[in-house]
Design a protein around this motif. Sequence first.
Motif, mmCIF file in Angstrom:
data_model
loop_
_atom_site.group_PDB
_atom_site.id
_atom_site.type_symbol
_atom_site.label_atom_id
_atom_site.label_comp_id
_atom_site.label_asym_id
_atom_site.label_seq_id
_atom_site.Cartn_x
_atom_site.Cartn_y
_atom_site.Cartn_z
ATOM 1 N N ALA A 172 0.976 -1.279 -0.097
ATOM 2 C CA ALA A 172 0.060 -0.110 0.136
ATOM 3 C C ALA A 172 0.972 1.446 -0.114
ATOM 4 N N GLN A 173 0.593 2.251 -1.038
ATOM 5 C CA GLN A 173 1.321 3.444 -0.945
ATOM 6 C C GLN A 173 0.746 4.468 0.063
ATOM 7 N N ALA A 174 -0.417 4.220 0.353
ATOM 8 C CA ALA A 174 -0.944 4.968 1.412
ATOM 9 C C ALA A 174 -2.227 4.014 2.076
ATOM 10 N N VAL A 175 -2.654 4.511 3.363
ATOM 11 C CA VAL A 175 -3.702 3.866 3.820
ATOM 12 C C VAL A 175 -4.656 5.063 4.548
ATOM 13 N N ALA A 176 -6.080 5.283 4.026
ATOM 14 C CA ALA A 176 -6.857 6.095 4.243
ATOM 15 C C ALA A 176 -7.570 5.608 5.695
ATOM 16 N N THR A 177 -7.637 6.439 6.645
ATOM 17 C CA THR A 177 -8.162 6.127 7.965
ATOM 18 C C THR A 177 -9.742 6.505 8.061
ATOM 19 N N ASP A 178 -10.336 7.196 7.216
ATOM 20 C CA ASP A 178 -11.695 7.728 6.857
ATOM 21 C C ASP A 178 -11.996 8.132 5.536
ATOM 22 N N VAL A 179 -13.314 8.262 5.218
ATOM 23 C CA VAL A 179 -13.807 8.540 3.832
ATOM 24 C C VAL A 179 -13.253 9.758 3.599
ATOM 25 N N PRO A 180 -13.331 10.823 4.231
ATOM 26 C CA PRO A 180 -12.649 12.187 3.688
ATOM 27 C C PRO A 180 -11.376 11.966 3.401
ATOM 28 N N GLU A 181 -10.508 11.344 3.923
ATOM 29 C CA GLU A 181 -9.222 11.069 3.533
ATOM 30 C C GLU A 181 -9.264 10.350 2.316
ATOM 31 N N LEU A 182 -9.930 9.327 2.151
ATOM 32 C CA LEU A 182 -9.819 8.510 1.024
ATOM 33 C C LEU A 182 -10.401 9.497 -0.309
ATOM 34 N N ARG A 183 -11.198 10.227 -0.039
ATOM 35 C CA ARG A 183 -11.790 11.094 -1.155
ATOM 36 C C ARG A 183 -10.642 12.271 -1.635
ATOM 37 N N GLN A 184 -9.902 12.610 -0.493
ATOM 38 C CA GLN A 184 -8.973 13.526 -0.947
ATOM 39 C C GLN A 184 -7.613 12.847 -1.664
ATOM 40 N N ALA A 185 -7.386 11.819 -1.230
ATOM 41 C CA ALA A 185 -6.309 10.932 -2.085
ATOM 42 C C ALA A 185 -6.601 10.546 -3.332
ATOM 43 N N LEU A 186 -7.951 10.156 -3.525
ATOM 44 C CA LEU A 186 -8.501 9.973 -4.944
ATOM 45 C C LEU A 186 -8.357 11.196 -5.815
ATOM 46 N N ALA A 187 -9.033 12.024 -5.066
ATOM 47 C CA ALA A 187 -8.640 13.599 -5.994
ATOM 48 C C ALA A 187 -7.440 13.737 -6.559
ATOM 49 N N ALA A 188 -6.534 13.282 -5.689
ATOM 50 C CA ALA A 188 -4.987 13.815 -6.145
ATOM 51 C C ALA A 188 -4.673 12.942 -7.216
ATOM 52 N N PHE A 189 -5.059 11.626 -7.095
ATOM 53 C CA PHE A 189 -4.596 10.593 -8.048
ATOM 54 C C PHE A 189 -5.553 11.069 -9.316
ATOM 55 N N ILE A 190 -6.559 11.413 -9.398
ATOM 56 C CA ILE A 190 -7.400 11.827 -10.647
ATOM 57 C C ILE A 190 -6.597 13.004 -11.096
ATOM 58 N N GLU A 191 -6.334 14.009 -10.612
ATOM 59 C CA GLU A 191 -5.727 15.235 -10.911
ATOM 60 C C GLU A 191 -4.516 15.127 -11.717
ATOM 61 N N GLY A 192 -3.911 13.877 -11.731
ATOM 62 C CA GLY A 192 -2.739 13.817 -12.562
ATOM 63 C C GLY A 192 -1.473 13.184 -11.667
ATOM 64 N N GLY A 193 -1.799 12.401 -10.961
ATOM 65 C CA GLY A 193 -1.065 11.732 -10.159
ATOM 66 C C GLY A 193 -1.093 11.271 -8.809
ATOM 67 N N TRP A 194 0.006 10.645 -8.181
ATOM 68 C CA TRP A 194 -0.433 10.085 -6.922
ATOM 69 C C TRP A 194 -0.684 11.161 -6.142
ATOM 70 N N GLY A 195 0.272 11.904 -5.701
ATOM 71 C CA GLY A 195 0.449 13.154 -4.970
ATOM 72 C C GLY A 195 0.120 12.969 -3.467
ATOM 73 N N ILE A 196 0.431 11.648 -3.022
ATOM 74 C CA ILE A 196 0.306 11.294 -1.664
ATOM 75 C C ILE A 196 0.755 12.271 -0.615
ATOM 76 N N ARG A 197 2.102 12.741 -0.742
ATOM 77 C CA ARG A 197 2.679 13.563 0.269
ATOM 78 C C ARG A 197 1.863 14.707 0.563
ATOM 79 N N GLY A 198 0.806 15.275 -0.588
ATOM 80 C CA GLY A 198 0.176 16.467 -0.304
ATOM 81 C C GLY A 198 -1.008 16.099 -0.045
ATOM 82 N N THR A 199 -1.487 14.760 0.352
ATOM 83 C CA THR A 199 -2.982 14.514 0.804
ATOM 84 C C THR A 199 -2.776 14.580 2.480
#
Length: 241
Positions: free
Chosen positions: A201-228
């Motif tokens: 796992a490159q990241a683990v979301a602890t709740d749905v808002p975190e999951l939404r944020q991580a997926l938004a970063a992925f959709i916008e053009g990259g993983w961008g995990i450190r920004g989430t």
Amino acid sequence: MKAILFDCDGTIADSAGLICTIMDRSFEAHGLTPPAWESTRAIIGLSLDKAILALRPSLGEADVAALVAGYRHQYRAERARPDFVEHLFPGMRDLVLELSAQDEVFVGMVTGKSRRGVAAITAAHGLTDAFTIIRTADDCPSKPHPAMVLECCAQVGLAPADAIVVGDTTFDMEMARTAGSAALGVAWGSHHREQLERSGAQAVATDVPELRQALAAFIEGGWGIRGTGLDTAPTTAKTWS
């Protein structure tokens, strides 16, 4: 375009208690001592035959087939009860619908459930049209084999690198990494954060808002995990053999 491929049980559906209960009944009906619930939770995500064999490696092929049939019978009988409800984790239905409404996203499901089970739960929660691509235990080898991910990507004409798998088990993470896709764990399912991280796992979301944020970063053009703001884990390349 991106593909977001969700696991079902333990990620979207809060079904662990039901699965453990049905597994208990199935083992008891065949004169076997039921496995501990902790053991059953650990194999959620595998195809049913693989899961049963993991719980009782000494079983022969005929016994495994009988337990599979018994489990399905017990599960369908439970679903037929007038008061039956298969709950989703709070916020997951809304998230799936939000993502499915985005033109730049294909939303898919990769699950150890049967086609019949997927049809039942998506219909019950108004999600039938939300999933563009679905692969189940009826279609592909059991996780962590990468076939589910690879076939979903091929169906919509995307490279695996343009897909992300969201799941709650090590099987999901290993499947994603082996396919060459991003792997995002959720902390509310069957396996612990540490297990998810160790399995890729490159990241683990602890709740749905975190999951939404991580997926938004992925959709916008990259993983961008450190920004989430999510915790990260090192990427581990795996090869299926």
